[in-house]
Design an enzyme around this catalytic site. Structure first.
Site, PDB file in Angstrom:
ATOM      1  N   ASP A   1      31.935  43.103 -72.344  1.00  0.00           N
ATOM      2  CA  ASP A   1      30.965  43.477 -73.381  1.00  0.00           C
ATOM      3  C   ASP A   1      30.200  44.740 -72.929  1.00  0.00           C
ATOM      4  O   ASP A   1      30.179  45.063 -71.724  1.00  0.00           O
ATOM      5  CB  ASP A   1      30.008  42.282 -73.596  1.00  0.00           C
ATOM      6  CG  ASP A   1      29.305  42.334 -74.953  1.00  0.00           C
ATOM      7  OD1 ASP A   1      29.742  43.092 -75.826  1.00  0.00           O
ATOM      8  OD2 ASP A   1      28.321  41.586 -75.131  1.00  0.00           O
ATOM      9  N   HIS A   2      29.557  45.398 -73.882  1.00  0.00           N
ATOM     10  CA  HIS A   2      28.735  46.616 -73.659  1.00  0.00           C
ATOM     11  C   HIS A   2      28.734  47.203 -72.253  1.00  0.00           C
ATOM     12  O   HIS A   2      27.877  46.878 -71.440  1.00  0.00           O
ATOM     13  CB  HIS A   2      27.267  46.295 -73.961  1.00  0.00           C
ATOM     14  CG  HIS A   2      27.019  45.989 -75.384  1.00  0.00           C
ATOM     15  ND1 HIS A   2      26.948  46.952 -76.355  1.00  0.00           N
ATOM     16  CD2 HIS A   2      26.827  44.801 -76.004  1.00  0.00           C
ATOM     17  CE1 HIS A   2      26.717  46.378 -77.517  1.00  0.00           C
ATOM     18  NE2 HIS A   2      26.642  45.075 -77.345  1.00  0.00           N
TER      19      HIS A   2
ATOM     20  N   HIS B   1      21.012  41.961 -81.556  1.00  0.00           N
ATOM     21  CA  HIS B   1      21.126  40.971 -80.474  1.00  0.00           C
ATOM     22  C   HIS B   1      19.855  40.121 -80.411  1.00  0.00           C
ATOM     23  O   HIS B   1      18.782  40.584 -80.785  1.00  0.00           O
ATOM     24  CB  HIS B   1      21.291  41.677 -79.127  1.00  0.00           C
ATOM     25  CG  HIS B   1      22.562  42.476 -79.002  1.00  0.00           C
ATOM     26  ND1 HIS B   1      22.587  43.747 -78.513  1.00  0.00           N
ATOM     27  CD2 HIS B   1      23.838  42.168 -79.301  1.00  0.00           C
ATOM     28  CE1 HIS B   1      23.837  44.199 -78.503  1.00  0.00           C
ATOM     29  NE2 HIS B   1      24.620  43.254 -78.984  1.00  0.00           N
TER      30      HIS B   1
ATOM     31  N   GLY C   1      25.351  40.577 -82.510  1.00  0.00           N
ATOM     32  CA  GLY C   1      24.211  39.804 -83.004  1.00  0.00           C
ATOM     33  C   GLY C   1      24.618  38.681 -83.938  1.00  0.00           C
ATOM     34  O   GLY C   1      23.983  38.446 -84.968  1.00  0.00           O
TER      35      GLY C   1
HETATM   36  P1  13P Z   1      23.692  37.471 -79.999  1.00  0.00           P
HETATM   37  O1  13P Z   1      23.048  37.400 -78.653  1.00  0.00           O
HETATM   38  O2  13P Z   1      22.743  37.741 -81.092  1.00  0.00           O
HETATM   39  O3  13P Z   1      24.556  36.293 -80.266  1.00  0.00           O
HETATM   40  O4  13P Z   1      24.654  38.757 -79.973  1.00  0.00           O
HETATM   41  C1  13P Z   1      25.738  38.785 -79.081  1.00  0.00           C
HETATM   42  C2  13P Z   1      26.360  40.108 -78.976  1.00  0.00           C
HETATM   43  O5  13P Z   1      26.417  40.865 -79.926  1.00  0.00           O
HETATM   44  C3  13P Z   1      26.946  40.473 -77.684  1.00  0.00           C
HETATM   45  O6  13P Z   1      27.337  41.801 -77.603  1.00  0.00           O
END
Ligand code: 13P
Length: 279
Positions: free
Chosen positions: A77-78, A174, A203
């Site tokens: 992720d990111h 998020h 999110g």
């Molecule tokens: P949430 O924490 O809102 O579930 O979002 C997760 C997300 O987008 C991880 O990159």
């Protein structure tokens, strides 16, 4: 990753990408996929990868995913750090999100193109991002609203980078929503109509069923869930221990927590429409 996303995109069902934080949550998410016969994306945040190591996470994933009869992909992720991306590619991960949203448009495009070249040479998929997604995810990001890139620039980014999936700013954030999010469904349709690439909903925690259905129908089929997993996990530990002040068996504690995370994940798989899609 490519086959999971292209099937979901073609048939317009959502695939959950769940941010796991350790072996227990990884096992819980994968076993929910097996139980519901659902394709799944096991997603890991940079902070967790730095703590556990890309190779250990990959080895754990391979072993745990091999026990489950459902397609599963391991995704970073990111990540703004290209050396960590290279480490995950090297360790055999399936997909990475190169988050160059802090860079200028041109620098983001140029660097994303280089990341795609490296990743694709190893069969690894790349998610791209232009605007930073509002909210903080594992210490990354900010609460500030990022300006939205015009449609033609977003499309040029898609065409020139060759990314496999795209995470545009569409009004989701998020963390926990304060009030109802104002989602830009139209932007999803505009992008997908011009460039048929699977879009990503960041999110995902707290979005209502109607919003999820609408996003998925328009082509935003990868749905990220992180905050809800952390809440379910922490609440399960807290409840189990508070209710049993003289219980010290770790295996019973872990089984209880795993069961709660698995049930939460399986419920999402039904809500997103991925349940029963493993073939
Ligand atoms: P949430 O924490 O809102 O579930 O979002 C997760 C997300 O987008 C991880 O990159």
């Amino acid at each position: 990753m490519q086959s999971i996303l292209s099937d979901a995109f073609a048939h317009r069902y959502g695939v959950g990408a769940f941010n796991v934080v350790d072996g227990l949550t990884m096992e819980a998410v994968l076993s929910a996929a097996g139980e519901t016969r659902s394709p799944v994306i096991v997603q890991v945040s940079v902070k967790t990868v730095k703590q556990m190591g890309a190779r250990l996470l990959r080895l754990m994933f391979e072993e745990l995913a091999s026990r489950v009869a459902a397609p599963a992909a391991l995704h970073l992720d990111h990540c703004p750090d290209r050396s960590l991306i290279a480490a995950c590619v090297e360790a055999g991960w399936d997909s990475v999100l190169f988050d160059a949203s802090a860079l200028s448009y041109e620098d983001n495009l140029a660097q994303t193109r280089e990341v795609v070249a490296l990743a694709h040479a190893h069969g690894v998929a790349v998610e791209g991002e232009l605007e930073s997604i509002r909210g903080v995810e594992d210490g990354m990001g900010s609460e500030a609203e990022s300006p939205v890139v015009p449609l033609d620039s977003a499309l040029r980014f898609l065409r020139e980078t060759g990314i496999d999936s795209f995470a545009p700013a569409i009004g989701t954030a998020h963390g926990l929503y304060q009030g109802e999010p104002r989602i830009n469904f139209e932007r999803v349709s505009e992008i997908v109509a011009a460039e048929p690439v699977p879009l990503v909903v960041h999110g995902g925690t707290g979005l209502r069923d109607e919003a999820l259905r609408e996003l998925i129908a328009r082509g935003a089929v990868k749905v990220n869930i992180s905050t809800q997993l952390k809440i379910t996990m922490a609440d399960a530990y807290r409840t189990y221990l508070n209710e049993r002040p003289s219980e010290y068996d770790p295996m019973k504690l872990f089984a209880a927590v795993k069961g709660e995370v698995r049930a939460m994940t399986a419920a999402y798989m039904h809500r997103l429409g991925s349940a029963g899609r493993a073939n």
